[in-house]
Write a protein that holds these residues in place. Structure first.
Motif, PDB file in Angstrom:
ATOM      1  N   HIS A 135       1.879   2.322  -1.150  1.00  0.00           N
ATOM      2  CA  HIS A 135       2.699   2.154  -2.350  1.00  0.00           C
ATOM      3  C   HIS A 135       1.821   2.536  -3.539  1.00  0.00           C
ATOM      4  O   HIS A 135       0.842   1.854  -3.843  1.00  0.00           O
ATOM      5  N   GLN A 191       8.113  -6.645  -3.677  1.00  0.00           N
ATOM      6  CA  GLN A 191       7.394  -7.061  -2.462  1.00  0.00           C
ATOM      7  C   GLN A 191       6.356  -6.023  -2.027  1.00  0.00           C
ATOM      8  O   GLN A 191       6.246  -5.661  -0.864  1.00  0.00           O
ATOM      9  N   ILE A 192       5.609  -5.513  -3.023  1.00  0.00           N
ATOM     10  CA  ILE A 192       4.510  -4.584  -2.748  1.00  0.00           C
ATOM     11  C   ILE A 192       3.216  -5.383  -2.811  1.00  0.00           C
ATOM     12  O   ILE A 192       2.873  -5.927  -3.870  1.00  0.00           O
ATOM     13  N   ASP A 193       2.529  -5.501  -1.680  1.00  0.00           N
ATOM     14  CA  ASP A 193       1.342  -6.366  -1.718  1.00  0.00           C
ATOM     15  C   ASP A 193       0.016  -5.598  -1.668  1.00  0.00           C
ATOM     16  O   ASP A 193      -1.032  -6.175  -1.903  1.00  0.00           O
ATOM     17  N   ARG A 194       0.033  -4.330  -1.337  1.00  0.00           N
ATOM     18  CA  ARG A 194      -1.247  -3.604  -1.296  1.00  0.00           C
ATOM     19  C   ARG A 194      -1.104  -2.275  -2.035  1.00  0.00           C
ATOM     20  O   ARG A 194      -1.178  -1.207  -1.439  1.00  0.00           O
ATOM     21  N   LEU A 254       5.602  -5.905  -9.101  1.00  0.00           N
ATOM     22  CA  LEU A 254       5.129  -5.711  -7.728  1.00  0.00           C
ATOM     23  C   LEU A 254       5.607  -6.856  -6.827  1.00  0.00           C
ATOM     24  O   LEU A 254       5.965  -6.640  -5.669  1.00  0.00           O
ATOM     25  N   ALA A 255       5.618  -8.077  -7.403  1.00  0.00           N
ATOM     26  CA  ALA A 255       6.088  -9.231  -6.629  1.00  0.00           C
ATOM     27  C   ALA A 255       7.569  -9.058  -6.296  1.00  0.00           C
ATOM     28  O   ALA A 255       7.999  -9.267  -5.160  1.00  0.00           O
ATOM     29  N   THR A 274      -6.826  -4.649  -7.330  1.00  0.00           N
ATOM     30  CA  THR A 274      -6.414  -4.039  -6.055  1.00  0.00           C
ATOM     31  C   THR A 274      -7.658  -3.746  -5.219  1.00  0.00           C
ATOM     32  O   THR A 274      -8.733  -3.468  -5.775  1.00  0.00           O
TER      33      THR A 274
END
Lengths: 335, 164
Positions: free
Chosen positions: B89, B25-28, B21-22, B51
Motif C-alpha cells: 500500500h 485498514q492499511i497497516d504496513r 490509514l486506520a 513506517t
C-alpha cells in the motif's frame, strides 16, 4: 575537418548533442554523464528495465567495423530507453555495392532516424558524419580508428568511481598496446579532466606513441615501476594482427613482460582494481587467476556500459531536442 | 495572499493520514516521496507515522511527458525504492499538485517496480489548474493563486513556502 570536435558535439549553451570524444569536454559535463548513468544503473536492477524516455525515437546502429559487445550494449541501451533500433552491418550492405558513406546516411535520414551510433575504422569518421548529417540527428561515436572510443572511456570512469569512490587523486595505469588504442586515448583525456592524480601508460617502446606524454601521462617500460602504488590497473587487449607487423616478438614474450599475473599485480596497491575493455585474451595480456580474481571488475564494466550508453544517448537526444525547440519554438512540438 | 503555516499544515496532515490509514485498514504502508519537495514532506509525515521501511524516493526524470519540450533534467538523482513494492500500500507524497502530470509520471514509474496493492496520494498544497483527472486523497491546504503565480517549497531544514 576544420571544426573543433569538442565544439561540434555541444549546443550553444554547452549541452551535449553528439558524443564524439572525451577530449575538450568539461569536468562538469563528464560528471553529469556519470551521474545520469548512476541513475540508469538503478533502473537496470529492476524486473522492468525499460524507461519511456526515448519512446518513438529511432536509433540506427551503423557499424562499418565488426563489434559484438559494443553493438549489443548500444542496442540494449536504446531498447531500454524505449527507442526503436535498427542494426546495420555496413560491411555486408550497400557500401559494399559502391554506395558512398553520405548516400548511405541520406537514405537512413529519409527513414526519419533520430540518432546514429557509428563505429568506423577511420579516425574522424563520426566527426565527419556529425558535420554533414541533417540538423537534429545525434551522432554517437562507438569507436573511430585509433582516435576515440568515448563511451568505453566513460564506462571505465564510472567503474572507477563506483569501486574506488572517485577518480580524483587516484593513480591509474593503462597497460599494453597504447599506440593502436582509441580506448587509451579517450581514457587519458577523461582521467585528466576528472582529476586523476597520475595517469601512467605501460608497454613496450614499439607500442607506446612517441608523443604520449604530451597528453599528460607518464610512460613506463617496466610493469614493476609502472604499477607501483596504482589504484587502478587497466589492461588493453593485445590485437594479434599487430604481431605480424613485427611490433612484438611473440605472445609468450609479451605475457612474460606485460601480462598481468598475481605476482605483477602485487606491485600495485593491495586494494587496486583490475579492468579490461574486453574481449580478454587469457594468457596473453592477463592470466585467468587475475581476470577471475577478487580484484577484477571486468564484468561490472559490461553492466555499467549499458547505463553509460543510456545516459549519453538520453543526453544527446535531449540536447538535439532543445536546439530544435529554440529554432522552431515549443508549439511546433505540440502540433 | 497568506500562505499557510507549514509546520501546522504538516502536523495536521500527518494526523489526518493516520486516521485515514486506520479507516482504510492499511497497516504496513510504504511512504514514497517524489523528488525533491515530496521527499521532504514525506520525511515530516514519517516523524508521526514511523513506517518500518522509512521514506523511499522517486525521481521521475525518466518518466516525464515533456522530454520533447524540455529535454532531460540535468540533475537526475535516481529513485530509491525497496526491492519489491508488489502488493504494498503506497502513500505517494508530493509538495504541490497542479496539472497532475508529475503524479501520472510517478504512477507510471511505480508500476515498473511492481504492482502495488493501492496508491494513496498525499499533497501538502493543491493549487488547482488540473490538466489530468488526478485528485489527492489528502491535501494539507488548497490555495487559489492569481494567474501566472506559483508556489515553491524550499528545504529541507527549515521548510519554507514562497510565492513566485
Amino acid at each position: 575537418m576544420n571544426t573543433d570536435p569538442a565544439k561540434v558535439q555541444l549546443t550553444a549553451d554547452g549541452r551535449l548533442k553528439h558524443f564524439l570524444t572525451t577530449e575538450g569536454l568539461s569536468r562538469e559535463l563528464l560528471t553529469e554523464i556519470l551521474d545520469t548513468a548512476d541513475s540508469f544503473i538503478s533502473t537496470q536492477e529492476r524486473d522492468v528495465k525499460k524507461v519511456p524516455l526515448l519512446r518513438g525515437k529511432t536509433v540506427v546502429n551503423l557499424f562499418f567495423e565488426n563489434s559484438t559487445r559494443t553493438r549489443s550494449t548500444f542496442e540494449l541501451a536504446a531498447k531500454r530507453l524505449s527507442a526503436d533500433i535498427l542494426n546495420l552491418d555496413i560491411s555486408k550492405s550497400a557500401t559494399a555495392k559502391g554506395e558512398t558513406l553520405m548516400d548511405t546516411l541520406w537514405n537512413l535520414e529519409a527513414m526519419y532516424s533520430d540518432m546514429f551510433v557509428v563505429r568506423h575504422a577511420d579516425s574522424g569518421a563520426a566527426h565527419f558524419i556529425a558535420e554533414h548529417v541533417t540538423p537534429h540527428v545525434a551522432i554517437i561515436n562507438a569507436g573511430d580508428g585509433r582516435h576515440a572510443h568515448p563511451t568505453q572511456a566513460m564506462l571505465d570512469m564510472l567503474t572507477i568511481r563506483r569501486h574506488k569512490g572517485s577518480i580524483e587523486g587516484k593513480i591509474v595505469a593503462i597497460v599494453g598496446d597504447i599506440l593502436h588504442s582509441r580506448v587509451a586515448r579517450s581514457q587519458i583525456h577523461a582521467l585528466r579532466t576528472l582529476g586523476a592524480a597520475e595517469v601512467r601508460v605501460i608497454g613496450p617502446g614499439t607500442l607506446l606513441p612517441k608523443d604520449i606524454e604530451s597528453l599528460g601521462c607518464k610512460a613506463f617500460y617496466r610493469m614493476e615501476e609502472g604499477l607501483k602504488d596504482c589504484d587502478v590497473v587497466i589492461m588493453l587487449r593485445l590485437q594479434k594482427e599487430r604481431m605480424q607487423n613485427a611490433l612484438l616478438p611473440s605472445e609468450g614474450e609479451f605475457f612474460k613482460l606485460y601480462g598481468l599475473t598475481e605476482e605483477k599485480l602485487a606491485y600495485a596497491k593491495p586494494d587496486a582494481i583490475v579492468m579490461h575493455p574486453g574481449p580478454i585474451n587469457r594468457g596473453v595480456e592477463i592470466e585467468s587467476n587475475v581476470a577471475d580474481g577478487p580484484q577484477s571488475v571486468i564484468l561490472n564494466q559490461v553492466s555499467y556500459g549499458i547505463a553509460v550508453r543510456m545516459a549519453v544517448m538520453a543526453m544527446a537526444m535531449s540536447g538535439q531536442q532543445q536546439e530544435k525547440n529554440e529554432l522552431y519554438g515549443n508549439d511546433q512540438e505540440e502540433a | 495572499m497568506n500562505l499557510p503555516d507549514i509546520e501546522t499544515t504538516c502536523t495536521e496532515l500527518s494526523e489526518r493520514l493516520v486516521t485515514y490509514l486506520a479507516e482504510q485498514q492499511i497497516d504496513r504502508p510504504l511512504l514514497v516521496g517524489i523528488r525533491t519537495g515530496g521527499v521532504w514532506v514525506a520525511d515530516r509525515l514519517q516523524e508521526k507515522l514511523q513506517t518500518e521501511d522509512g521514506v523511499s524516493s522517486l525521481d521521475i526524470s525518466f518518466y516525464r511527458d515533456d522530454f520533447t519540450r524540455h529535454g532531460l533534467h540535468p540533475q537526475v538523482k535516481g529513485s530509491e525504492l525497496p526491492d519489491s513494492i508488489e502488493d504494498r500500500h503506497i502513500i505517494l507524497v508530493d509538495d504541490v499538485v497542479m496539472s497532475g502530470r508529475t503524479i501520472r509520471a510517478a504512477m507510471n514509474e511505480l508500476f515498473d517496480y511492481g504492482r502495488p496493492a493501492s496508491i494513496t496520494l498525499v499533497c501538502l498544497l493543491d493549487i488547482g489548474r488540473r490538466e489530468l483527472p488526478i485528485q489527492p486523497d489528502l491535501c494539507g491546504a488548497a490555495l487559489t493563486l492569481s494567474e501566472g503565480q506559483l508556489v515553491k517549497l524550499t528545504g529541507p531544514q527549515p521548510l519554507t513556502l514562497t510565492l513566485a
